[in-house]
Design a protein around this motif. Structure first.
Motif, PDB file in Angstrom:
ATOM      1  N   ASP A 183      13.004  -9.408  -6.295  1.00 10.17           N
ATOM      2  CA  ASP A 183      11.965 -10.477  -6.906  1.00 10.17           C
ATOM      3  C   ASP A 183      11.637 -11.592  -6.026  1.00 10.17           C
ATOM      4  OD1 ASP A 183      10.630 -11.947  -8.439  1.00 10.17           O
ATOM      5  OD2 ASP A 183      12.062 -12.075 -10.147  1.00 10.17           O
ATOM      6  N   PRO A 184      10.349 -11.472  -5.357  1.00  7.34           N
ATOM      7  CA  PRO A 184      10.131 -12.654  -4.517  1.00  7.34           C
ATOM      8  C   PRO A 184      10.386 -14.076  -5.122  1.00  7.34           C
ATOM      9  CG  PRO A 184       8.290 -11.300  -4.904  1.00  7.34           C
ATOM     10  CD  PRO A 184       9.284 -10.844  -5.640  1.00  7.34           C
ATOM     11  N   ALA A 185      10.147 -14.086  -6.592  1.00 11.63           N
ATOM     12  CA  ALA A 185      10.265 -15.364  -6.982  1.00 11.63           C
ATOM     13  C   ALA A 185      11.643 -15.982  -7.327  1.00 11.63           C
ATOM     14  CB  ALA A 185       9.577 -15.238  -8.455  1.00 11.63           C
ATOM     15  N   ARG A 186      12.790 -15.211  -7.003  1.00 14.38           N
ATOM     16  CA  ARG A 186      14.084 -15.548  -7.208  1.00 14.38           C
ATOM     17  C   ARG A 186      14.851 -15.922  -6.213  1.00 14.38           C
ATOM     18  NH1 ARG A 186      15.447 -14.199 -12.608  1.00 14.38           N
ATOM     19  NH2 ARG A 186      17.593 -15.020 -12.307  1.00 14.38           N
ATOM     20  N   PHE A 187      15.628 -16.808  -6.348  1.00 14.41           N
ATOM     21  CA  PHE A 187      16.537 -16.965  -4.863  1.00 14.41           C
ATOM     22  C   PHE A 187      17.973 -16.449  -5.025  1.00 14.41           C
ATOM     23  CE2 PHE A 187      13.417 -20.536  -4.865  1.00 14.41           C
ATOM     24  CZ  PHE A 187      12.705 -20.235  -3.598  1.00 14.41           C
ATOM     25  N   VAL A 227      -1.346  -3.339   6.710  1.00 18.55           N
ATOM     26  CA  VAL A 227      -1.976  -4.192   5.497  1.00 18.55           C
ATOM     27  C   VAL A 227      -3.366  -3.769   5.163  1.00 18.55           C
ATOM     28  CG1 VAL A 227      -2.679  -6.427   4.997  1.00 18.55           C
ATOM     29  CG2 VAL A 227      -0.499  -5.960   6.465  1.00 18.55           C
ATOM     30  N   ASP A 283       6.179 -14.131 -23.754  1.00 18.08           N
ATOM     31  CA  ASP A 283       5.582 -14.027 -22.660  1.00 18.08           C
ATOM     32  C   ASP A 283       5.894 -12.623 -22.004  1.00 18.08           C
ATOM     33  OD1 ASP A 283       8.068 -14.741 -21.864  1.00 18.08           O
ATOM     34  OD2 ASP A 283       7.120 -16.192 -20.144  1.00 18.08           O
ATOM     35  N   LYS A 293      -0.710  -6.406 -21.088  1.00 24.38           N
ATOM     36  CA  LYS A 293      -1.522  -6.369 -19.988  1.00 24.38           C
ATOM     37  C   LYS A 293      -1.480  -5.331 -18.959  1.00 24.38           C
ATOM     38  CE  LYS A 293      -2.239 -11.636 -19.593  1.00 24.38           C
ATOM     39  NZ  LYS A 293      -1.860 -12.778 -18.815  1.00 24.38           N
ATOM     40  N   PHE A 315      -2.199  -2.648  -6.833  1.00 29.85           N
ATOM     41  CA  PHE A 315      -1.181  -3.714  -6.433  1.00 29.85           C
ATOM     42  C   PHE A 315      -0.576  -4.314  -7.438  1.00 29.85           C
ATOM     43  CE2 PHE A 315       0.432  -7.284  -4.093  1.00 29.85           C
ATOM     44  CZ  PHE A 315       1.203  -6.814  -3.505  1.00 29.85           C
ATOM     45  N   ASP A 316      -1.529  -4.775  -8.557  1.00 27.30           N
ATOM     46  CA  ASP A 316      -0.983  -5.821  -9.557  1.00 27.30           C
ATOM     47  C   ASP A 316       0.087  -5.034 -10.299  1.00 27.30           C
ATOM     48  OD1 ASP A 316      -3.565  -4.456  -9.984  1.00 27.30           O
ATOM     49  OD2 ASP A 316      -3.262  -5.028 -12.081  1.00 27.30           O
ATOM     50  N   PHE A 375       7.191  -5.358  -6.969  1.00 26.58           N
ATOM     51  CA  PHE A 375       8.083  -6.305  -7.781  1.00 26.58           C
ATOM     52  C   PHE A 375       6.975  -6.474  -8.810  1.00 26.58           C
ATOM     53  CE2 PHE A 375       6.066  -8.042  -3.948  1.00 26.58           C
ATOM     54  CZ  PHE A 375       4.820  -8.586  -4.366  1.00 26.58           C
ATOM     55  N   ASN A 376       5.760  -5.855  -9.047  1.00 28.36           N
ATOM     56  CA  ASN A 376       4.870  -6.259 -10.279  1.00 28.36           C
ATOM     57  C   ASN A 376       5.032  -5.117 -11.175  1.00 28.36           C
ATOM     58  OD1 ASN A 376       3.755  -8.716  -9.706  1.00 28.36           O
ATOM     59  ND2 ASN A 376       2.456  -7.584  -8.151  1.00 28.36           N
ATOM     60  N   PRO A 425       6.121  -8.435 -13.815  1.00 21.13           N
ATOM     61  CA  PRO A 425       6.804  -9.222 -12.723  1.00 21.13           C
ATOM     62  C   PRO A 425       8.144  -9.969 -13.486  1.00 21.13           C
ATOM     63  CG  PRO A 425       4.570  -9.719 -12.777  1.00 21.13           C
ATOM     64  CD  PRO A 425       4.641  -8.707 -13.914  1.00 21.13           C
ATOM     65  N   GLY A 426       8.928  -9.651 -12.630  1.00 22.34           N
ATOM     66  CA  GLY A 426      10.543 -10.512 -13.016  1.00 22.34           C
ATOM     67  C   GLY A 426      11.406  -9.273 -13.575  1.00 22.34           C
TER      68      GLY A 426
END
Lengths: 509, 538
Positions: free
Chosen positions: B143-147, B174, B313, B320, B473-474, B478-479, B483-484
């Motif tokens: 998850d690129p949004a977590r540390f 790419v 959410d 979606k 890709f969406d 990780f999506n 996401p998450g």
């Protein structure tokens, strides 16, 4: 080689060439800016002869973004730039009645949803904007790691929730977002239209939302995502930029068409002009497009075969036509003419207009962006008359039925749509002129008729623009640099020109 | 009694997860709504004597690591490679395909000598992209949004893989991940038939056309498989696709797992944010320490979990998630082998896949119909006769023909499919085959026509999407699915998802099931003795 010598030659006095030349001159370099046409501006030029008393911008009729660094350094208001209008609203023309959008404000049942979506996208666009101001990062050594890390941290600073959402929508298609977030077909149409304006893609194509984000990333005079029209139209902006360049010490030579870029072995030594004149410089920066520069002016013989192949394969399909109408009276679109009007009823219409273009055919129901420059600035047309300037999408760049037939069919399809939206408009037409992508290619030298001198798509963005080997503005020929819309970040905001000047100065130190 | 794990749905991924959990010593029960197991990997006798692979029809994506771990060959699984294939052109010509690269090259040269040269370079480039992506298949996306240390570690690992490539290779990758297959092939090839043949894998099962950006990735998704170590090679499972799930079921039972068929789930029970089991239709309650759903994320969350038990959410994100179906299927019992006059006598083409779409433009036009809410008037079909290689599926002399059809929309102009629509769709496909094989229709003994409606009703795929979620890709890495929550977990503690709507997505691959099992065992602090190179960052 004989001829006059200057430090730097810049080829092409479009907005990027002007911005680049100005920055270099301000840093004390002797810069000669060569423009093939009789007036500067490139895509911001004026159309020479629409009809007596009528003036129309040839290609670009609005400005979405002006690089803030160039804007500050060129101080255009001192050089005569005035705005006829700023923050121009958008009105979607639809059988359901017109809908006006002012940034995040929209009428109708979706007002709240639109405001939320628009603000979120504006926020994403703001986080991505710093990438526009840098030389594209390299994926290896010699990178500007500091700048890259700073930009990436700014993205992360959106917060966990928004950062995740950005990663989800980064490569999504515009159509799905419109359908997920909005119910009003007119707002969906506006989003889908703006995401594909000038692109060779329909809104269902993945990687289209990012094109909208790129539009929203722009600013003029500190106003984000604001549409502006200069007094006198876009040609007046070009003229002001040219005056600023000259004030900075740039020697601007108009009507000076470059025939060849002269290289001796590995490095550049100057240019030869079409009239036979020669100019020497050990630094040449071309803003006229990567393909034209390297394949036509340098020539494949002086280049690596792999590079030539890649460049030939670079996608540069134009999908937009430009329509000019000289009108004897004011057309009735059922709405205030002081707006940018989008003629598209819903997201499906935008997609359907793209379908035939994939096969080199003319769409029966094109969609379009309409502006009446004369509504904002009366000097554009004789008393009582109007000039209508429209970007008509989509148009084939290589039609199967032949160019003249396709142009005629496109004009008829466009006029039929306009007549339905503004009954009686056909009877007001004094003169109609339509530029297909191949006409745009011929008149403006844009490969394939694409506004960006090469499609602005994800696979040709950032470090892939125009092709990976040329993404940092330098070319394999020493002293020859590329700038302009064909290089990162594309467009006519002057950002590419400003970035290139920075890269050249850094390399020279 | 309480199970350690109850798995909802006996599709291949559910069974893979069940097998790994049972092998680690958990008490496992798989519940399946149908009276048969297999999900979309089934062999069914719908007309006497004929076995149909009536959903998925090729096996190549199935991960060899899983086959080894779960000893599937010992449980009866055998994969037979294709031996050929062909595109039949309008006007009588054809482009043949062979198992051997050099034979393909010679065949390409017959159509375009330049493309034969390009084929070597193209194959090398695509193979390189495959090599890069394959290790990612059996790993949980970070998850690129977590540390969290593990996410950071995993990101670093990916970064290391990327940095091992040259700058040109990274750029190439790419581009490949974001381009349309049409644009990508234009870089290499000039001949329209060759391009049409190579573009096929980019549109199978996808709500994208060959000119849609992102479709090149879908090609990669189909090429990641290997039969006998040949990347991109496709094969049949002996006895039909059901052989895979039968072998998995046998492997599961040998480790003590149970399967209950005819047991449809009504509701996942949630108490205090954690699941306690499920209630079946009819009222039976099964208590379990954890519930693992092999259904797609939409079906699981929107139909079987109370809205009140999920964050708002999360539900919005699940809604979606795009699951638009785009494919249909015809399964045909034949009285003999149809004759394709364009093919030479004794051609191996019938031992592989046959296509009748000889240009990318035709494929794209078929997609335009789908976008407008119709099935394609001139569809793309991937036709094969598995019984040419595997005679066990029909009586002697008879044959089974599988026709995969692209495109069929989940709804016709916004309304539900009717039987008349389905029949018209079937007729369109049969007519197309008849054009290339005159007399074909006289051989037809039985036809089963399946549209997204049938796939949803029978297999449970929301909107009939064969990948349990589109591969754009969406909705990747990780999506996927949301996401998450790409780590097979859900907001409900001990409720997991192991189907194709999780990373790395659809196809009879087994990777989602295996990755989910790895996460579950890790969470339960159990060893994963049997799992080959289970994870990188521990």
């Amino acid at each position: 080689m004989p001829g006059r010598f200057s430090d730097i030659i810049v080829i092409g006095a479009g907005p990027n060439g002007l911005a680049c030349a100005t920055r270099l001159a301000q840093k004390g370099r002797r810069v000669t800016l060569l423009e093939a046409e009789a007036a500067p501006g490139g895509g911001a030029r004026a159309l020479p002869d629409l009809a007596p008393g009528y003036r129309s911008p040839a290609l670009a009729h609005l400005i979405w973004q002006f690089d803030p660094r160039a804007e500050a350094a060129m101080d255009l208001s001192r050089h005569g730039l005035e705005w006829a209008a700023q923050g121009i609203p958008t009105t979607v023309l639809s059988p359901d009645g017109p809908l006006t959008i002012r940034g995040g404000l929209a009428e109708g049942p979706d007002a709240g949803a639109w405001a939320t979506l628009y603000q979120r996208m504006l926020c994403f666009a703001g986080a991505l904007e710093p990438f526009r101001r840098m030389t594209p990062p390299r994926l290896a050594k010699d990178n500007s790691w500091g700048q890259l890390a700073k930009n990436l941290l700014k993205l992360r600073a959106l917060g966990t929730h928004d950062f995740r959402e950005l990663l989800r929508v980064l490569l999504i298609n515009a159509h799905d977002v419109a359908q997920d977030e909005l119910t009003d077909p007119r707002l969906r149409a506006a989003l889908c239209f703006d995401a594909t304006l000038g692109a060779w893609a329909g809104p269902r194509s993945p990687n289209t939302l990012i094109l909208w984000l790129d539009r929203l990333a722009g600013q003029i005079g500190g106003q984000r995502a604001s549409l502006g029209m200069p007094k006198g139209g876009m040609p007046a902006l070009a003229a002001a930029m040219a005056r600023a360049a000259e004030a900075a010490g740039v020697t601007l030579r108009q009507g000076a068409r470059v025939a060849r870029i002269v290289t001796d072995g590995e490095r550049v030594s100057g240019v030869t002009l079409a009239d036979g004149g020669e100019l020497r410089a050990d630094l040449v920066i071309s803003a006229i497009g990567p393909k034209s520069t390297l394949l036509d002016l340098v020539g494949p013989r002086a280049l690596d075969a792999g590079l030539v192949t890649r460049l030939r394969h670079q996608k540069s399909r134009g999908g937009a036509a430009k329509l000019h109408l000289a009108l004897s009276a004011a057309p009735d679109f059922g709405t205030d003419l002081h707006a940018r009007m989008i003629l598209a009823g819903d997201e499906h219409e935008v997609e359907s207009a793209f379908n035939p273009v994939k096969y080199g055919e003319v769409p029966e129901r094109p969609v379009m962006e309409i502006l009446l420059p004369s509504a904002f600035d009366p000097g554009h047309a004789p008393e009582g008359g109007h000039v209508l300037s429209a970007t008509v999408q989509f148009a084939p760049h290589d039609p199967k039925i032949g160019r003249d037939e396709a142009r005629a069919a496109m004009l008829e399809a466009s006029l039929a749509r306009l007549e339905a939206a503004a009954p009686g408009i056909r009877r007001m037409i004094v003169r109609a002129d339509l530029l297909m992508p191949y006409d745009i290619e011929r008149q403006f030298g844009m490969a394939g008729g694409n506004w960006h001198h090469g499609e602005l798509t994800v696979e040709q963005m950032l470090f892939l623009r125009p092709i990976p080997q040329l993404s940092r503005y330098a070319t394999p020929i020493r002293g020859l640099w590329l700038t302009g819309a064909g290089t990162h970040p594309g467009g006519m905001s002057g950002a590419a020109g400003w970035n290139t000047a920075g890269a050249v100065l850094e390399a020279r130190q | 009694m309480t199970y350690d794990a109850v798995i909802l749905g006996a599709g291949h991924n559910g069974l893979v997860t069940a097998c790994y959990l049972a092998r680690a010593g958990m008490k496992v029960l798989v519940v399946e709504k149908n009276d048969w197991i297999g999900g979309a990997a089934v062999s069914r006798e719908l007309t006497p004597g004929f076995t149909y692979s009536n959903c998925s029809y090729v096996a190549s994506l199935f991960r060899p690591e899983i086959m080894r771990d779960l000893e599937l060959p010992r449980h009866g699984l055998q994969i037979l490679p294709y031996e050929g294939g062909a595109v039949l052109q309008e006007g009588g010509g054809y482009l043949g395909m062979f198992r051997d690269h050099d034979a393909n090259r010679r065949e390409f040269a017959r159509h375009s000598p330049r493309d034969a040269e390009a084929y070597d370079i193209y194959s090398r480039d695509v193979l390189r992209h495959c090599r890069f992506i394959r290790p990612l298949l059996l790993r949980t996306p970070p998850d690129p949004a977590r540390f969290r240390p593990r996410d950071m570690g995993e990101l670093l690992w990916i970064g290391k893989q990327v940095s091992a490539l040259s700058e040109a290779q990274i750029a190439g990758m790419v581009r490949f991940w974001t381009m349309s297959i049409s644009d990508y092939l234009d870089h290499y090839f000039e001949n329209p038939v060759i391009k049409a043949y190579l573009a096929v894998s980019a549109i199978i099962g996808t709500a994208l056309g060959p000119m849609s950006p992102g479709s090149a990735y879908v090609l990669l998704h189909h090429y990641m498989g290997d039969v006998d170590g040949n990347i991109g090679a496709w094969g049949f499972a002996r006895g039909g696709m059901g052989a895979i799930t039968r072998a998995l079921a046998s492997s599961l039972r040998s480790s003590g797992g149970e399967i209950r068929t005819g047991a449809a789930v009504e509701k996942v029970l949630v108490k205090g944010g954690r699941t306690t089991g499920v209630v079946l239709e009819g009222g039976d309650e099964i208590r379990a320490k954890r519930v693992i759903s092999n259904m797609d994320v939409k079906r699981t969350m929107l139909r079987h979990v109370d809205e009140a038990d999920l964050p708002g959410d999360y539900i919005a994100s699940v809604r979606k998630f795009k699951t638009r179906g785009s494919s249909g299927k015809l399964n045909i019992a034949l009285d003999g082998v149809p004759k394709f006059p364009a093919l030479p006598e004794g051609s191996t083409a019938l031992k592989g896949d046959l296509h009748f779409t000889d240009s990318i433009e035709k494929m794209e036009r078929a997609y335009d119909d789908w976008k407008a809410g119709h099935f394609s008037r001139d569809p793309f079909q991937d036709v094969m006769i598995p019984t040419m290689i595997d005679p066990t599926m029909t009586p002697p002399g008879k044959h089974f023909m599988s026709c995969f059809v692209q495109y069929a929309p989940p709804k016709i102009e916004g309304r539900d499919w009717t039987d008349a629509d389905r029949d018209a769709f079937g007729q369109t496909c049969l007519d197309q085959i008849e054009r290339y094989a005159p007399g074909f229709k006289n051989l037809v003994l039985h036809v089963e026509v399946r549209t997204p409606r049938e796939l949803e009703a029978e297999v449970g795929l929301t909107e009939g999407n064969i990948f349990q979620g589109e591969l754009t890709f969406d909705q990747l890495l990780f999506n996927r699915p949301v996401p998450g929550y790409a780590n097979y977990r859900t907001p409900v503690r001990d409720l997991w998802i192991c189907g194709s709507s999780t990373h790395p997505g659809g196809g009879v691959m087994g990777a989602p099931g295996r990755n989910a099992a790895a996460e579950i065992l890790r969470d339960a602090k159990l060893s994963v003795r049997d799992m080959s190179d289970a994870w990188a960052v521990l």
